[in-house]
Design a protein around this motif. Sequence first.
Motif, mmCIF file in Angstrom:
data_model
loop_
_atom_site.group_PDB
_atom_site.id
_atom_site.type_symbol
_atom_site.label_atom_id
_atom_site.label_comp_id
_atom_site.label_asym_id
_atom_site.label_seq_id
_atom_site.Cartn_x
_atom_site.Cartn_y
_atom_site.Cartn_z
ATOM 1 N N UNK A 1 44.952 31.298 42.467
ATOM 2 C CA UNK A 1 43.701 32.057 41.808
ATOM 3 C C UNK A 1 43.322 31.083 40.441
ATOM 4 N N UNK A 2 44.442 30.633 39.798
ATOM 5 C CA UNK A 2 44.318 29.655 38.534
ATOM 6 C C UNK A 2 43.509 28.444 39.250
ATOM 7 N N UNK A 3 43.862 27.881 40.234
ATOM 8 C CA UNK A 3 43.379 26.578 40.887
ATOM 9 C C UNK A 3 41.707 26.849 41.119
ATOM 10 N N UNK A 4 41.509 27.935 41.704
ATOM 11 C CA UNK A 4 40.147 28.306 42.185
ATOM 12 C C UNK A 4 39.186 28.429 40.655
ATOM 13 N N UNK A 5 39.974 29.204 39.828
ATOM 14 C CA UNK A 5 38.923 29.348 38.573
ATOM 15 C C UNK A 5 38.644 27.971 37.962
ATOM 16 N N UNK A 6 40.094 27.091 37.856
ATOM 17 C CA UNK A 6 39.630 25.909 37.369
ATOM 18 C C UNK A 6 38.765 24.930 38.171
ATOM 19 N N UNK A 112 39.367 36.408 34.667
ATOM 20 C CA UNK A 112 40.193 36.614 35.493
ATOM 21 C C UNK A 112 41.769 36.012 35.186
ATOM 22 N N UNK A 113 41.596 34.726 34.679
ATOM 23 C CA UNK A 113 42.826 34.187 34.336
ATOM 24 C C UNK A 113 43.875 35.216 33.161
ATOM 25 N N UNK A 114 42.875 35.774 32.310
ATOM 26 C CA UNK A 114 43.479 36.618 31.372
ATOM 27 C C UNK A 114 44.128 37.644 31.834
ATOM 28 N N UNK A 115 43.727 38.274 32.808
ATOM 29 C CA UNK A 115 44.114 39.770 33.417
ATOM 30 C C UNK A 115 45.271 39.409 34.815
ATOM 31 N N UNK A 116 45.352 38.304 35.049
ATOM 32 C CA UNK A 116 46.353 37.921 35.798
ATOM 33 C C UNK A 116 47.637 37.328 35.227
ATOM 34 N N UNK A 126 48.923 28.787 30.906
ATOM 35 C CA UNK A 126 47.518 28.708 32.099
ATOM 36 C C UNK A 126 46.443 28.129 31.555
ATOM 37 N N UNK A 127 46.054 28.712 30.053
ATOM 38 C CA UNK A 127 45.097 28.142 29.467
ATOM 39 C C UNK A 127 45.224 26.644 29.132
ATOM 40 N N UNK A 128 46.437 26.056 29.017
ATOM 41 C CA UNK A 128 46.629 24.775 28.887
ATOM 42 C C UNK A 128 46.223 23.996 30.000
ATOM 43 N N UNK A 129 46.464 24.513 31.212
ATOM 44 C CA UNK A 129 46.088 23.757 32.410
ATOM 45 C C UNK A 129 44.564 24.143 32.625
#
Length: 486
Positions: A1-6, A112-116, A126-129
């Motif tokens: 999910x992080x990769x897709x958001x990125x 989405x990232x903040x809730x995961x 994650x925010x650094x990535x």
Amino acid sequence: MLAICCLSLLLVMMDVTIVNVALPAIRGALGGRLSTLQWVVDAYTLAVASLLVLAGSTADRIGRRRIFLAGIALFCLGSALCGMAPGATALVLARAFQGVGGAMLNPVALSIVANVFVDPAARARAIGIWGAMSGVALALGPVAGGVLTTYAGWRSVFWINLPIGLAAMLLTLRFIPESRAARVRPVDGPAQCLVALSLAALTAGLIEARDYGWHALPIRLALALSAAGLAALVLVERRRALPLLDLRFFRALPFTGAILIAICAFAIFSGFLFLNTLYLQDVRGFSALRAGFCTLPFALGVVACAPLSGRLVAARGARLPLLLSAAGLGGGALLLTGLAAATPLGVLLAAYGLCGCGFGLCNAPITNAAVSGMPRDQAGLAASLASTSRQVGALLGIALSGTMTGVAMRGAADGRAAMAQLPQASHGVWWGMVALSGVIAGLGLLSTGARALRSAQAVRALLEVSVPPPVTGPTIRPHRHIMSGR
């Protein structure tokens, strides 16, 4: 999910740098003045800044994945319209439409990232990535823009968004679960209109001041309208029980500091990129491809420092990366305060690298401060406010840097003579960026102390007590893979 958001961040950020490198080619093909080039960039940014908060709160209400998919679709459609634009005005309008889609992507993906990632340290990493991906996009953008503009024409810089957007849509449908906030605010139409009005009037006044003059009646009216809209926004939001722009957020010093730092940092970033793109191609005579490669130190600095910033925030807090960010941004701008047509290339590359490192270091503390001090049900709104501040900074950076430089070049007889004056005319802009870096350092110290932490805790407690009522209507079923309680 992080990769897709990125991937959505890649889509939007790469578009910024690709378009900047293609600006001289666009002007050669479609014509127009320096203010036209400013509008090509700022029409997109204006639409994004005006709609980010609405997009984030709407995503919290009806589903983050739905808004995310709609944003990708509109962004790709806008890219296609840009690629087919027959003239400068049509291109500016298409860029604004593209911005409507862009407004639905980054804040929604960030929520989405903040809730995961609920653990603070994991969320910081994650925010650094996430921030590192912006560096990858910036690295790809100038080079891809140079290659595409040189070998396939400037229109191809917009068509390249379509395959990336299609991949993002397919992956989102397969892997991203639907989610929404349990409690959201109702749609605040008056506030949304006032935000758009204030930003549009401010942008028009700053950009067109070059041609009309600061004392011209249309410019004064535009700036007065912007100020009146902002004052009306504050009055309207203070009287609403559930406002679009919850002014209580700004009682938290870390949140307020993050918003102001984002405006300053992105003003430096956007003005830096805009002026250097014109300088490298129109003053130094570099091709679009060579100009793109010259900006690589900036992007590599972002790539190297964004994940480092995330780790520093997780381990030591936001103060150190913010102070290092101010040093990088200020140092890069300081090297350009004596910019000339024959400035050594090594000095330029060093300035670009320093500025890139500073920009990469600032994003993680900004975003982490914006979302970590708020209840998770309001992650979309908090992320939208942080993203809006970034776009407002970018909006002001393009408008002010272009106008300040353009006013200094106004006496030139033709376009080529005007561009020859650009290095000398830009000196005031670089000194302004040095001053903004000092502001970032001061805000970094002010917003990371014990008093700031206490203010954030008090605001969080206040927001958790006075939560909005639950949403009524059909429930969106969560994805089967999502963990219980998320």
